[in-house]
Design a protein around this motif. Structure first.
Motif, PDB file in Angstrom:
ATOM      1  N   ALA C  90       2.433   1.627   3.343  1.00  0.00           N
ATOM      2  CA  ALA C  90       1.116   1.385   2.763  1.00  0.00           C
ATOM      3  C   ALA C  90       0.139   0.918   3.825  1.00  0.00           C
ATOM      4  O   ALA C  90      -0.983   1.408   3.932  1.00  0.00           O
ATOM      5  N   VAL C  91       0.580  -0.059   4.621  1.00  0.00           N
ATOM      6  CA  VAL C  91      -0.315  -0.584   5.649  1.00  0.00           C
ATOM      7  C   VAL C  91      -0.648   0.494   6.668  1.00  0.00           C
ATOM      8  O   VAL C  91      -1.798   0.619   7.104  1.00  0.00           O
ATOM      9  N   ALA C  93      -0.732   3.703   6.200  1.00  0.00           N
ATOM     10  CA  ALA C  93      -1.671   4.669   5.632  1.00  0.00           C
ATOM     11  C   ALA C  93      -3.085   4.146   5.720  1.00  0.00           C
ATOM     12  O   ALA C  93      -4.025   4.836   6.128  1.00  0.00           O
ATOM     13  N   LEU C  94      -3.242   2.872   5.364  1.00  0.00           N
ATOM     14  CA  LEU C  94      -4.573   2.282   5.402  1.00  0.00           C
ATOM     15  C   LEU C  94      -5.083   2.190   6.836  1.00  0.00           C
ATOM     16  O   LEU C  94      -6.245   2.474   7.127  1.00  0.00           O
ATOM     17  N   LEU C  95      -4.199   1.788   7.757  1.00  0.00           N
ATOM     18  CA  LEU C  95      -4.601   1.670   9.159  1.00  0.00           C
ATOM     19  C   LEU C  95      -5.097   3.004   9.691  1.00  0.00           C
ATOM     20  O   LEU C  95      -6.103   3.070  10.402  1.00  0.00           O
ATOM     21  N   VAL C  96      -4.362   4.055   9.360  1.00  0.00           N
ATOM     22  CA  VAL C  96      -4.761   5.370   9.862  1.00  0.00           C
ATOM     23  C   VAL C  96      -6.130   5.758   9.327  1.00  0.00           C
ATOM     24  O   VAL C  96      -7.002   6.209  10.075  1.00  0.00           O
ATOM     25  N   VAL C  97      -6.311   5.526   8.038  1.00  0.00           N
ATOM     26  CA  VAL C  97      -7.607   5.883   7.457  1.00  0.00           C
ATOM     27  C   VAL C  97      -8.727   5.080   8.111  1.00  0.00           C
ATOM     28  O   VAL C  97      -9.767   5.617   8.486  1.00  0.00           O
ATOM     29  N   VAL C  98      -8.493   3.769   8.266  1.00  0.00           N
ATOM     30  CA  VAL C  98      -9.526   2.929   8.893  1.00  0.00           C
ATOM     31  C   VAL C  98      -9.784   3.393  10.318  1.00  0.00           C
ATOM     32  O   VAL C  98     -10.931   3.483  10.772  1.00  0.00           O
ATOM     33  N   VAL C 100      -9.359   6.418  11.621  1.00  0.00           N
ATOM     34  CA  VAL C 100     -10.092   7.689  11.651  1.00  0.00           C
ATOM     35  C   VAL C 100     -11.552   7.482  11.271  1.00  0.00           C
ATOM     36  O   VAL C 100     -12.471   7.946  11.941  1.00  0.00           O
TER      37      VAL C 100
END
Lengths: 986, 228, 119
Positions: C90-91, C93-98, C100
Motif C-alpha cells: 500500500a505504501v 503504491a502511494l509512494l510511486v503515485v506521489v 510520479v
C-alpha cells in the motif's frame, strides 16, 4: 458501555467505507453522512468520558477495556479506553467535525474516506495496547496524511508530501525492526513488553523507539520535515492534522516513552527535552513566514513531551497534564490554521479574525485561563521539586516560543476571514475556555485569595486604595472611546481587576495567574493604540513574557507560598522581573514604545496604576529579605544604583523627546527609579520615602497622562511642534498639569518636595553619599523636562490649526481634579499619612521604636538631619509667591503679542514648517553635549543581544536543511549515536 | 560523499540490530503466545491453519487495520489520480496478451476464489487470494484499450466488503462481548470447509476487498481515477 | 550455512541496501524502489524470527494434532509478515503515485531540487 466505546472508535471507519462508494454516487449524501458519523462519534465519546468520570480530571487512568479476538491478552489484542484518552478523543472528534466542511469543500467528497479513517486511526493510537497494532494504526495515519497533503493546496505541497512520505517510510522500516526484536526476545507483542527486554536488545529497542517517537512528534533534532510539512500544506489540512493525528501521536508517546528501558534513567529524557526545547525555539525566532512558526511551536511541545515523561510518574497526573497540555495546543493550532483564510498566497496570510486569533495565540503560549497554562504550571512545579536547575533552560525555551508566536500575531492580524472559517475557530476558543475551566476547577485548591497579610496593614491599605482609585480614575476616559472601540475599555477593565487579584493573592499560583492576566490584558489594551499600536504591543508583550517567566520561576522556587518569595534565588528573579517591568536599567525600550503608542487613558493606567502593582510585588519579595544581613544589603544596593542611574538617564532622555507622550514615558521610568532607590536602602526611612513616592507618583503621573490624553484628544497632534499656546484654550488642563509638574519637580510646597526630603534624609542617614549625589543630579535634570512639557504644550504661540480647540472632556478633567486634590492633601498634611507609616516601617525592620531622632509632632516632621513643617512651608511659599506676583503685575515689563510667523530667520527659507516652531529641538545644545546617550547604548546593546540570539537560531536551524534525505540521515545518525552512547561497541 | 556517509550509518545500524538479534542464540521452542496458539488454537478457533487463526481472529484487529491501510491507500491513489490523470498508455497490447485475455481470467479467478475460501484450511487466505484475483483484473486491463466495464463496480464491492468486515466484528461484540470473536457462528468440525465460525466470511470479505482495491489501484494507474 | 543464518544475512543485506538507497539516491522513483527493498528485507527478518529448525508449517492436520507445540514453526511472525507485506504494498503504491505526480508537477524528479521549504 464497552459496546458504546467500541462504536465510538469504529464508527468513522465504517463511515469511511460507505462514503468511499457514496462519494461518487451521491456526493451530498456522502458529506452529510460523514458529518453525521462524526457527530455521533463525538456524542458517544463524550458519553464514555462521562461514564469514566473524566470531566473533573481526577483518576484519568481509569479505563474501559474492549476485548477483541479470542481469549485474553497477551493472546489477543484489546483496546484500553482511559478516561484521559477519551477526553482527547472528544477533542479529536470536535476538530474533525469542524474542519470537515472546509476540507471537503466543493467537489472534494473523495477526501471523506481519508478524513474519516484518520479519526479512527488517531483513536486507535490513543487506545492501543499492542505494539504491532499501534504500527498498523500508524501506517493508516501516515497514508492518509500523505494522500491529503498531495491532493490540494499550493505548489509547495508536493515537497511537503514527499518529505512526509520519506519519513514515514523510514519509520515503517525501523518500527518493524523493533517489532521483530521485541517478539524475538519476549515472545509477545504488548506495549508493556517493551520494558521486558534487557541488555543490548533493550538499548536497540529503546533508541529506535525513541527515534520513531521524536521523528513523528517532530522533537528537536528530528523536526526538519515537520516544519517543512506545516509550511507546505494547505492550512485546513494542517488544522486537521494538528488537531487529530499530531495530538494522538503525542498521547501515544506519553504511553510508550515511560515503558522503554531507557526511561529508567530519566535524565536522558530530561536533557533531550530541555536541550531540544531551547535549540528548536531559537531557530523558531528566525521564522518569518506564516506557517513555519507554528511548526516550531509543535516541536516545542514535542520536547515538552520528553520533559513530561521525565518528571511525572503518577499515571493520573501524567494523563491529566498530557490532556491539558497537548489537547490545549492542538485546539489552538487548529483554530489558528483554520483562520488562515482560503488560500495562503506566497508568504502572506490572507484575512484573519483578529479577535479570535489573539485568544488562540494566548492559548498556545499558555496564558491563563487556558488549559496549557495550568498544565505548564504543574509540570514546572514537578520539575522544581526534583531538578530545579532544569527550570532555567526550560523557561528560556518557553519564553522564546512566546516571543515568536506573539510576533506571529503582531505582524499578521487584521480583518475578518470568510464566514465558514470563523465558526470553527470560535468553537475552538470555546473549547479551550471549557478546558481551561475544567483545569482551573481542578487546580482551585492551590489558589487562594483573601486579605493580604504579608505587608504591614497600613501599607497594604495604601496599595489597595491606589489600585481601586486608579481604576476608577481612568475608566471614564476609557468610556470616551467606547463607541469606536469597546475592546480597549474591556481589556483595561480586566487589567484593573487583575491588579486587585495581585493584591489579594495569598498563594504563589494566584499571584502568578493575576500577574499574567494583568500583563497581557494591558498588552491588548495597548495594541488598540493608533500609532504603531500593534508593534509597540509586541515589544510590550515580549518583555511582559520575559518578566512573567521570571515571576513564574520565582513562584516555583518559592515552594508556592508568598512568604517563600523572599528567599534566594526567588527574590533575585523577582527583582530582575521588576527591573524589567518598570523599564529600569535599559529595559525602558518596551515601556517607552508602549506608553507612546497606547491610547491616552491606557498610558495613564499603565504608568500610574499598573506600575504600582509591580512595586507591590517587589515589596513582597524584599520583605522576606528584611533582617538578613549581608545579602539584603547587596541586592538592595544594586537595586538602588540601578534606580538612581535610571532616574538620571531617564531624565536626560525625557528632555530630548519630541512628543509629550514620549517625554512622559521617560519621565515615568525616571521617577520610578527613585522608588527603587528608596526600597533598595532597606531602612525604615528609605521604605517610607519609597511608599510616599509611590503614592505621589500614582497621583501626579495619572494627572499628567490624563491631561496629555485630553490635549491629544482635542488637537489630534502628536509632536510638540503640533502643540503650543494652549493655555488659553485648555486652562484647567494647564492648571492641573502645572500642579503635577511642580509637585514632581520637588518644588515646595507641593508633595514632591516632601518625598525628596524624606528620600535624602534616608540616603544620608544610611550613609549613601554617592547615591545621594547622583539622585540630586537627576532631580536637577528633571527641571529641564518639566519646563519643556509645560512650555511645549501650553506656552508659546498658538498654532492656527488649534484655533478651535476646546477644553478636554469632563470624563478626563474630573478625575484629574480629584487626583490634584489628593496631591494637595499630601502636600499640606503629610503627617496624616506618615504618622502611621513610619512606625509600621520601623516595626517591619525591627528597629527600636524611637527612630534615631525622628518624630512626628502635629504638622511637623522632625528628622535626623532637619525639620519639615509642610504647613509652614506652604504658607511661606504662598506668601512669597503673592509678593512676587503683585510686584510683577505692577511694575514688570508689559508683554507684547507676537504671531507665530513673526520670527526672524536671517533671510533664509526654513526647510520645513516644524522648524519654525519654538519647541523644535528644544534642547539641541544638550543633545550635542551628550552624544553618548544611554538610549543609544541601550538600543545598541539590545540589538547586539538580539543578533546573538539570532546567530544561535541560525546555527540550530541549519538542521532544517530542506533536503528530505538529510532528514532521514539525521534520524539514522541519531539512532547510531544513541546506540554508541548507551552501549559502546557490541 | 553522501552515499559514503549513508552507507556507514546504515551499516552501523544494521550491525547493531544484527548483534541484538544474535544475542539470543538459537531459540529452543515456541514463544509464549505461539505456544498457546499451537496448543489451544485448534479448539478455541476451530481453524487448522494457525496463521489464518492468528491473522483473522487472535489478531483480527490488526487485520482490520491492515484492510484500512489498503483502503486508504487505494482511496488516496484514486483521489490523486483523478485530479491528475496519468493519461493513456502508449503501446497497443501484444497478441499474446489479447489471446490469453480471453482464456485465462476465468481459471485465475477460480484459483483465487479457492485460496480465499480455504483460508482456514490451507495456506493462503483473503490476502493472497485477493491478490490473485486482482492479477486477473490486471490481465484484462493490459489487454483493453478503453475503459473497462467492471471498474464502476469496484468501489461498491470494496465499500460493501469493508463494511461487512466491520459489521462482523460488531456482531462478535454484541453477541459475545468481544470484537471479532469468531465463535458467533458454529465452529463446526475443523478441517471442513464450513467451520471455524465467521473466519470464512471474514476471509471472503477480505478477499473481495483486497481484490477490488488492488484492481482499483490498477484501474487508476491505467485509465485515471474517473471524474473528480 | 544454516537456513537461519542465510535468512538473517539476506534480510540485513536488503535492509542495508534499502536504507542507503533512501538516504542517498536522488531520483524519487529510485528512492521508492529502495524503500521496497528495505521493506522486503524487514519482512524476511520477521519471518526469520519465527523459524525453528526442523519443524513444519503451522497447519494442524491429523499427524501432528497432539504434538503441535513441538512440531510447528511460530505462526505469529508469519501473520505479522502477511500484514506487513500488504502495508508495504500500500505504501509503495502511494509512494510511486506521489513520486510520479510530483515529478510531473515540479518538472523534475530530483530530490535535490525540492528544497524550497527550509530553515
Amino acid at each position: 458501555m464497552v459496546t458504546i466505546a467500541a462504536f465510538s472508535i469504529f464508527l468513522p471507519l465504517a463511515g469511511a467505507f460507505i462514503t468511499a462508494f457514496l462519494a461518487k454516487a451521491a456526493p451530498r449524501a456522502a458529506e452529510l453522512l460523514g458529518k453525521a458519523v462524526l457527530a455521533a462519534g463525538l456524542v458517544l465519546t463524550a458519553k464514555v468520558a462521562s461514564n469514566l468520570g473524566a470531566w473533573d480530571l481526577w483518576g484519568l487512568s481509569q479505563a474501559i477495556l474492549i476485548p477483541t479476538g479470542v481469549g485474553i491478552p497477551p493472546f489477543s489484542i484489546d483496546l484500553v479506553v482511559t478516561a484521559g484518552a477519551s477526553l482527547v478523543a472528544v477533542v479529536i472528534y470536535g476538530v474533525a467535525l469542524l474542519s470537515l466542511g472546509r476540507i471537503v469543500g466543493e467537489g472534494g467528497q473523495k477526501r471523506l474516506p481519508l478524513s474519516l479513517s484518520l479519526v479512527t486511526a488517531s483513536l486507535g493510537l490513543l487506545y492501543a495496547t499492542d505494539l504491532f497494532n499501534s504500527f498498523v494504526f500508524l501506517e493508516i495515519g501516515s497514508i492518509v496524511t500523505i494522500g491529503l497533503a498531495a491532493s490540494r493546496g499550493g505548489p509547495r505541497r508536493w515537497e511537503a508530501a514527499v518529505k512526509l512520505a520519506l519519513i514515514s517510510g523510514l519509520v515503517t522500516i525501523l518500527f518493524l525492526i523493533v517489532v521483530a526484536l521485541v517478539y524475538r526476545s519476549t515472545g509477545e507483542l504488548r506495549l508493556v513488553a517493551l520494558g521486558r527486554t534487557g541488555g543490548l536488545v533493550a538499548v536497540v529497542t529503546s533508541v529506535l523507539m525513541l527515534a520513531i517517537i521524536m521523528a513523528e512528534t517532530k522533537a528537536f533534532p528530528l523536526l526538519g520535515w515537520g516544519v517543512d510539512y506545516y509550511h507546505g500544506i494547505w492550512p485546513p489540512f494542517a488544522a486537521l492534522y494538528s488537531g487529530t493525528w499530531s495530538l494522538a501521536m503525542l498521547l501515544w508517546g506519553v504511553k510508550v516513552l515511560p515503558l522503554l528501558p531507557v526511561a529508567q534513567d530519566p535524565r536522558i529524557y530530561a536533557w533531550l527535552g530541555a536541550g531540544g526545547l531551547v535549540a528548536s525555539q531559537v531557530a523558531g525566532l528566525r521564522q518569518r513566514s506564516p506557517s513555519r512558526p507554528l511548526g516550531y511551536s509543535t516541536s516545542a511541545f514535542a520536547s515538552l513531551l520528553l520533559l513530561l515523561v521525565a518528571f511525572v510518574y503518577d499515571p493520573d497526573q501524567l494523563l491529566r497534564l498530557a490532556v491539558l497540555l497537548f489537547g490545549g495546543q492542538a485546539l489552538a493550532k487548529f483554530g489558528l490554521f483554520m483562520l488562515a483564510g482560503r488560500e495562503a498566497h506566497g508568504d502572506r496570510w490572507e484575512k484573519a479574525g483578529a479577535r479570535w486569533r489573539v485568544l488562540l495565540v494566548f492559548a498556545l503560549i499558555g496564558l491563563p485561563p487556558f488549559p496549557v497554562f495550568w498544565a505548564k504550571f504543574e509540570l514546572l512545579s514537578e520539575m522544581a521539586r526534583f531538578w530545579p536547575a532544569m527550570l532555567g533552560p526550560v523557561l528560556l525555551g518557553l519564553f522564546l516560543e512566546a516571543v515568536y508566536v506573539l510576533r506571529f500575531w503582531a505582524q499578521r492580524s487584521g480583518g475578518e476571514p470568510e464566514g465558514d472559517a470563523l465558526w470553527p475557530s470560535r468553537l475552538g476558543v470555546l473549547g479551550l475556555l471549557a478546558g481551561g475551566y475544567l483545569a482551573a476547577r481542578f487546580m482551585w485548591p492551590d489558589m487562594s485569595w483573601s486579605m493580604p497579610a504579608y505587608l504591614p496593614p497600613f501599607m497594604s491599605l495604601i496599595f489597595g486604595v491606589m489600585f481601586v482609585a486608579g481604576a476608577v480614575a481612568v475608566l471614564p476616559g476609557a468610556l470616551l472611546r467606547w463607541r469606536q472601540d469597546a475592546g480597549h475599555g474591556l481589556w483595561l477593565g480586566l487589567a484593573a481587576v487583575s491588579l486587585l487579584g495581585i493584591f489579594f493573592a495569598t498563594s504563589g499560583l494566584s499571584l502568578y495567574v493575576a500577574w499574567e492576566i494583568s500583563a497581557f490584558a494591558s498588552v491588548m489594551a495597548v495594541s488598540k493604540g493608533g500609532f504603531r499600536g500593534r508593534g509597540s504591543a509586541f515589544w510590550f508583550a515580549a518583555f511582559a513574557a520575559f518578566s512573567g517567566y521570571l515571576v513564574l520561576g520565582a513562584v516555583l522556587l518559592s515552594g508556592g507560598s508568598i512568604r517563600g518569595l523572599g528567599l534566594f534565588p526567588a527574590v533575585l528573579l523577582i527583582a530582575l522581573a521588576v527591573v524589567v517591568k518598570l523599564g529600569q536599567a535599559g529595559a525602558h525600550l518596551w515601556s517607552v514604545r508602549a506608553y507612546r503608542s497606547a491610547p491616552g487613558t491606557v498610558s495613564a493606567f499603565l504608568a500610574g496604576v499598573s506600575s504600582k502593582g509591580v512595586i507591590y510585588l517587589l515589596m513582597l519579595g524584599l520583605v522576606g529579605l528584611v533582617g538578613l544581613p549581608g545579602k539584603d544589603h547587596n541586592l538592595g544596593l544594586i537595586l538602588a544604583w540601578i534606580g538612581v542611574f535610571t532616574a538620571l538617564g531617564g531624565a536626560i532622555l525625557a528632555s530630548l523627546s519630541g512628543t509629550p507622550k514620549k517625554l512622559l514615558a521617560y519621565s515615568s521610568v525616571s521617577q520610578l527609579g527613585y522608588v527603587l532607590v528608596g526600597l533598595g536602602l532597606m531602612t525604615p526611612l528609605g521604605w517610607t520615602a519609597a511608599v510616599y513616592h509611590t503614592v505621589h507618583h500614582f497621583l501626579f503621573k495619572t494627572v499628567l497622562f490624563l491631561g496629555i490624553a485630553g490635549v491629544l484628544y482635542r488637537t489630534g497632534g502628536r509632536f510638540f511642534t503640533d502643540l503650543g499656546g494652549l493655555i488659553k484654550k485648555m486652562p484647567f488642563t494647564f492648571l492641573f498639569t502645572l500642579i503635577a509638574v511642580i509637585s514632581y519637580a520637588g518644588v515646595p510646597p507641593l508633595a514632591g518636595f516632601g518625598g525628596k526630603w524624606l528620600l535624602y534624609q534616608g540616603l544620608l542617614d544610611a550613609g549613601r553619599l554617592p547615591l545621594a549625589a547622583v539622585a540630586m543630579c537627576a532631580s536637577v535634570v528633571a527641571f529641564l523636562y518639566s519646563f519643556r512639557l509645560l512650555h511645549g504644550v501650553f506656552l508659546g504661540q498658538l498654532s492656527s490649526k488649534n484655533k478651535s480647540v476646546r477644553e478636554a472632556p469632563l470624563a478626563l478633567i474630573l478625575p484629574q481634579f480629584v487626583l490634584v486634590c489628593g496631591i494637595f492633601v499630601m502636600s499640606f498634611r503629610p503627617t496624616l499619612f506618615l504618622e502611621r507609616l513610619l512606625p509600621e516601617m520601623t516595626q517591619l525592620f525591627g528597629w527600636p521604636m524611637s527612630l534615631k531622632g525622628f518624630s512626628i509632632n502635629g504638622f511637623s516632621v522632625l528628622g535626623p538631619f532637619g525639620h519639615w513643617n509642610a504647613w509652614a512651608v506652604g504658607m511661606m511659599v504662598f506668601l512669597l509667591f503673592g509678593v512676587a506676583f503683585v510686584f510683577y503685575w505692577v511694575s514688570g515689563p508689559k508683554p507684547k503679542h507676537v504671531g507665530q510667523l513673526d520670527i526672524g530667520y536671517s533671510g533664509e527659507l526654513p526647510p520645513s514648517p516644524e522648524e519654525v516652531h519654538f519647541s523644535f529641538e528644544f534642547y539641541r545644545h544638550y543633545e550635542r553635549a551628550l552624544v553618548f546617550l544611554p538610549s543609544w547604548g541601550a538600543e545598541r546593546i539590545f540589538a547586539w543581544f538580539v543578533s546573538l540570539v539570532n546567530g544561535a537560531g541560525d546555527l540550530t536551524r541549519i538542521l532544517v536543511s530542506g533536503d528530505g534525505r538529510t532528514y532521514l540521515i539525521h534520524i539514522v545518525l541519531f539512532v547510531v549515536c544513541g546506540f554508541m552512547l548507551l552501549w559502546g561497541m557490541p | 560523499m553522501r552515499t559514503f556517509i549513508a552507507f556507514l550509518l546504515a551499516l552501523y545500524l544494521v550491525f547493531f540490530a544484527a548483534a541484538a538479534f544474535e544475542s539470543f542464540g538459537e531459540p529452543q521452542g515456541l514463544g509464549r503466545i505461539a505456544e498457546h496458539y499451537a496448543a489451544e488454537g485448534f479448539e478455541e478457533v476451530g481453524a487448522i491453519n494457525l496463521v489464518t487463526a492468528v491473522v483473522v481472529t487472535y489478531r483480527g484487529l490488526d487485520t482490520l487495520g491492515e484492510v484500512s491501510v489498503l483502503f486508504t491507500a487505494a482511496s488516496a491513489v484514486i483521489l490523486l489520480l483523478s485530479v491528475f490523470p496519468l493519461g493513456k498508455p502508449a503501446n497497443k497490447p501484444s497478441s499474446i496478451v489479447l489471446l490469453t485475455m480471453k482464456v485465462l481470467p476465468g481459471p485465475i479467478l477460480l484459483f483465487g476464489g479457492y485460496i480465499i475460501a480455504h483460508g482456514h484450511l490451507t495456506p493462503g487466505g483473503g490476502f493472497p487470494g485477493g491478490a490473485v484475483v486482482a492479477s486477473a483484473a490486471l490481465l484484462v486491463l493490459l489487454g483493453c484499450t478503453q475503459e473497462v466495464g467492471f471498474a464502476k463496480w469496484l468501489t461498491f464491492a470494496e465499500s460493501m466488503a469493508g463494511f461487512s468486515f466491520a459489521m462482523l466484528g460488531f456482531w462478535g461484540l454484541l453477541k459475545l462481548g468481544q470484537f471479532l470473536n469468531n465463535s458467533v457462528l458454529f465452529l463446526g468440525i475443523p478441517g471442513q470447509l464450513l467451520s471455524a465460525g465467521i473466519i470464512p466470511l471474514i476471509s471472503a470479505a477480505i478477499g473481495v476487498k483486497v481484490a477490488s482495491e488492488l484492481s482499483g489501484i490498477l484501474v487508476a494507474y491505467r485509465c485515471g481515477g474517473g471524474k473528480e | 550455512m544454516s537456513l537461519s543464518l542465510v535468512l538473517l544475512l539476506s534480510s540485513m543485506g536488503l535492509l542495508l541496501t534499502g536504507l542507503v538507497g533512501i538516504m542517498a539516491k536522488k531520483h524519487l522513483l529510485r528512492i521508492a524502489l529502495a524503500f521496497t527493498l528495505a521493506s522486503t528485507g524487514v519482512n524476511i527478518l520477521l519471518v526469520w524470527t519465527g523459524y525453528l529448525a526442523g519443524r513444519k508449517a503451522p497447519i494442524i492436520d491429523a499427524s501432528i494434532e497432539e504434538i503441535a507445540t513441538v512440531a510447528v514453526v511460530d505462526p505469529v511472525p508469519q501473520a505479522l509478515v502477511l500484514t506487513s507485506i500488504v502495508i508495504g504494498v500500500a505504501v509503495s503504491a502511494l509512494l510511486v503515485v506521489v513520486a510520479v505526480l510530483t515529478s510531473r508537477e515540479l518538472g523534475t524528479a530530483d530530490v535535490r531540487r525540492m528544497r524550497n521549504l527550509k530553515w
